[in-house]
Design a protein around this motif. Structure first.
Motif, short mmCIF file in Angstrom:
data_model
loop_
_atom_site.label_atom_id
_atom_site.label_comp_id
_atom_site.label_asym_id
_atom_site.label_seq_id
_atom_site.Cartn_x
_atom_site.Cartn_y
_atom_site.Cartn_z
N LEU A 1 -154.99 -12.94 54.54
CA LEU A 1 -156.27 -12.31 55.42
C LEU A 1 -157.31 -13.29 55.25
CD1 LEU A 1 -155.83 -8.44 54.95
CD2 LEU A 1 -154.63 -10.03 56.56
N ARG A 2 -158.13 -13.54 56.46
CA ARG A 2 -159.44 -14.11 56.68
C ARG A 2 -160.39 -12.98 56.68
NH1 ARG A 2 -155.12 -17.30 56.34
NH2 ARG A 2 -155.57 -19.63 56.12
N LEU A 3 -161.49 -13.13 57.43
CA LEU A 3 -162.34 -12.10 57.50
C LEU A 3 -161.66 -10.81 58.12
CD1 LEU A 3 -165.34 -10.97 57.69
CD2 LEU A 3 -165.46 -12.18 59.98
N VAL A 4 -162.12 -9.62 57.90
CA VAL A 4 -161.48 -8.41 58.31
C VAL A 4 -162.65 -7.56 58.62
CG1 VAL A 4 -160.06 -6.29 58.45
CG2 VAL A 4 -159.27 -8.62 57.51
N ARG A 5 -163.06 -6.82 59.81
CA ARG A 5 -164.06 -6.17 59.89
C ARG A 5 -163.72 -4.97 60.87
NH1 ARG A 5 -168.96 -5.94 63.52
NH2 ARG A 5 -168.03 -7.65 64.56
N THR A 6 -163.91 -3.73 60.21
CA THR A 6 -163.49 -2.48 60.84
C THR A 6 -164.59 -1.33 60.77
OG1 THR A 6 -162.59 -1.28 58.97
CG2 THR A 6 -161.22 -2.80 60.07
N GLU A 7 -164.51 -0.49 61.60
CA GLU A 7 -165.24 0.77 61.61
C GLU A 7 -164.95 1.68 60.70
OE1 GLU A 7 -168.15 0.71 63.27
OE2 GLU A 7 -167.88 -1.16 64.25
N GLU A 8 -165.26 3.08 60.94
CA GLU A 8 -165.22 3.81 59.80
C GLU A 8 -163.71 4.24 59.52
OE1 GLU A 8 -166.02 7.76 62.56
OE2 GLU A 8 -167.26 7.48 60.74
N GLY A 9 -162.80 3.76 60.24
CA GLY A 9 -161.07 3.94 59.82
C GLY A 9 -160.89 3.26 58.67
N GLY A 10 -161.63 2.23 58.27
CA GLY A 10 -161.45 1.48 57.01
C GLY A 10 -160.22 0.33 57.21
N ILE A 11 -159.82 0.04 55.91
CA ILE A 11 -158.85 -1.00 55.73
C ILE A 11 -157.90 -0.67 54.60
CG2 ILE A 11 -158.51 -3.38 55.26
CD1 ILE A 11 -161.44 -3.97 56.03
N SER A 12 -156.54 -0.61 55.04
CA SER A 12 -155.71 -0.26 54.01
C SER A 12 -154.51 -1.36 54.04
CB SER A 12 -154.91 1.13 54.27
OG SER A 12 -153.99 1.48 53.27
N VAL A 13 -154.18 -1.91 52.85
CA VAL A 13 -153.14 -2.88 52.74
C VAL A 13 -152.30 -2.61 51.71
CG1 VAL A 13 -152.80 -5.38 52.46
CG2 VAL A 13 -154.70 -4.82 53.45
N VAL A 14 -151.00 -2.40 51.99
CA VAL A 14 -149.95 -2.18 51.08
C VAL A 14 -149.01 -3.57 50.98
CG1 VAL A 14 -147.99 -0.76 50.22
CG2 VAL A 14 -150.06 0.18 51.16
N SER A 15 -149.11 -4.33 50.23
CA SER A 15 -148.23 -5.57 50.19
C SER A 15 -148.00 -6.09 48.59
CB SER A 15 -149.23 -6.51 50.69
OG SER A 15 -148.59 -7.99 50.98
N SER A 16 -147.08 -6.74 48.32
CA SER A 16 -146.58 -7.21 47.01
C SER A 16 -147.78 -8.07 46.48
CB SER A 16 -145.23 -7.72 46.99
OG SER A 16 -144.34 -6.64 47.12
N SER A 17 -148.04 -9.00 47.65
CA SER A 17 -149.13 -9.92 47.09
C SER A 17 -150.17 -9.94 48.26
CB SER A 17 -148.52 -11.36 47.13
OG SER A 17 -149.42 -12.43 46.85
N ILE A 18 -151.63 -9.93 47.79
CA ILE A 18 -152.51 -9.83 48.81
C ILE A 18 -153.30 -11.35 48.64
CG2 ILE A 18 -154.58 -8.67 49.62
CD1 ILE A 18 -153.03 -5.97 48.54
N VAL A 19 -153.65 -11.97 49.51
CA VAL A 19 -154.33 -13.00 49.63
C VAL A 19 -155.45 -13.05 50.46
CG1 VAL A 19 -154.72 -15.56 49.89
CG2 VAL A 19 -152.37 -14.61 49.31
N LEU A 20 -156.93 -12.86 49.94
CA LEU A 20 -158.04 -12.72 50.60
C LEU A 20 -159.08 -14.01 50.86
CD1 LEU A 20 -159.22 -9.29 49.22
CD2 LEU A 20 -157.75 -9.67 51.04
N ARG A 21 -159.24 -14.39 51.92
CA ARG A 21 -159.60 -15.90 52.20
C ARG A 21 -161.29 -15.74 52.68
NH1 ARG A 21 -155.94 -19.59 51.37
NH2 ARG A 21 -153.65 -18.96 51.71
N ASP A 22 -161.61 -14.26 52.97
CA ASP A 22 -162.98 -14.11 53.21
C ASP A 22 -163.31 -12.43 53.11
OD1 ASP A 22 -165.33 -14.07 54.67
OD2 ASP A 22 -164.77 -15.67 56.22
N ASN A 23 -164.28 -11.95 53.71
CA ASN A 23 -164.84 -10.68 53.35
C ASN A 23 -163.89 -9.58 54.21
OD1 ASN A 23 -166.71 -11.72 51.60
ND2 ASN A 23 -168.49 -11.92 53.33
N LEU A 24 -163.77 -8.67 53.50
CA LEU A 24 -163.31 -7.24 53.99
C LEU A 24 -164.79 -6.49 54.24
CD1 LEU A 24 -160.23 -6.42 52.04
CD2 LEU A 24 -160.38 -8.01 53.99
N LEU A 25 -164.84 -6.08 55.61
CA LEU A 25 -165.99 -5.44 55.77
C LEU A 25 -165.89 -4.10 56.74
CD1 LEU A 25 -168.53 -8.31 57.31
CD2 LEU A 25 -168.35 -7.30 54.67
#
Length: 199
Positions: free
Chosen positions: A159-183
């Protein structure tokens, strides 16, 4: 169903059904496409859309495919429709705008979900890639925040930049690569949504 060219809009108002085992189920090349009532493909169930103008997928019906979904044109995508494949890839080459809550699923097997450009829209985006990979090559919610991003299954989420409202962010994954902010934020209430990462 095959279209090899076209300058004007092509609109499908009824549900699409294909069952040829020897040819791509839906193969469209042209300008503007409107898919208003969903599709069911069996046999060779692949869908390939090469759009130079806007591709619009309605929230009515959804696409149920026994093959991959490939959008590889230069035009943008406006979608409110779910897409489900049988362990086959789902890919968008250009910018995607959500017009409703959307779920993309490739089933429990190895089917990848990829976005070549941005994804925007104040709706929920739910992704299930099973043993496949979720790849976002540009921001999700960078211009218009999503309400919620749920990645319910994937071997790898990149993932690159992810921006959401109050529903939020949920990731279920064996491997997670974050290349920017989660907002997560809500402009009206300043209540941040939750971020949950499970790897």
């Amino acid at each position: 169903i095959k279209q090899v060219d076209g300058a004007g809009p092509t609109t499908f108002s009824g549900a699409l059904l294909t069952d040829d085992p020897s040819a791509i189920g839906i193969d469209l090349t042209g300008n503007i496409f409107n898919i208003n009532s969903g599709a069911l493909t069996i046999g060779d169930g692949r869908v390939e859309i090469t759009n130079s103008g806007l591709l619009t997928i309605s929230s009515v019906g959804g696409l149920l495919l026994t093959g991959s979904f490939v959008q590889n044109g230069t035009g943008a995508v406006s979608t409110g429709g779910d897409i489900e494949t049988t362990a086959d890839d789902i890919s968008f080459a250009t910018a995607v705008t959500l017009t409703n809550n959307v779920q993309l699923t490739t089933g429990a097997g190895i089917g990848n979900i990829s976005f070549g450009s941005t994804v925007d829209g104040d709706f929920n985006l739910t992704l299930l890639a099973g043993l496949g990979t979720v790849t976002a090559n540009a921001a999700i919610g960078g211009t218009t925040s999503l309400e919620k991003l749920d990645i319910l299954s994937a071997a790898t989420s990149d993932l690159r930049l992810v921006r959401t409202e109050e529903g939020g962010i949920s990731v279920v994954s064996s491997s997670i690569v974050l290349r920017d902010n989660l907002l997560t934020n809500t402009a009206s209430t300043n209540n941040a949504g939750n971020v949950s990462l499970t790897g």
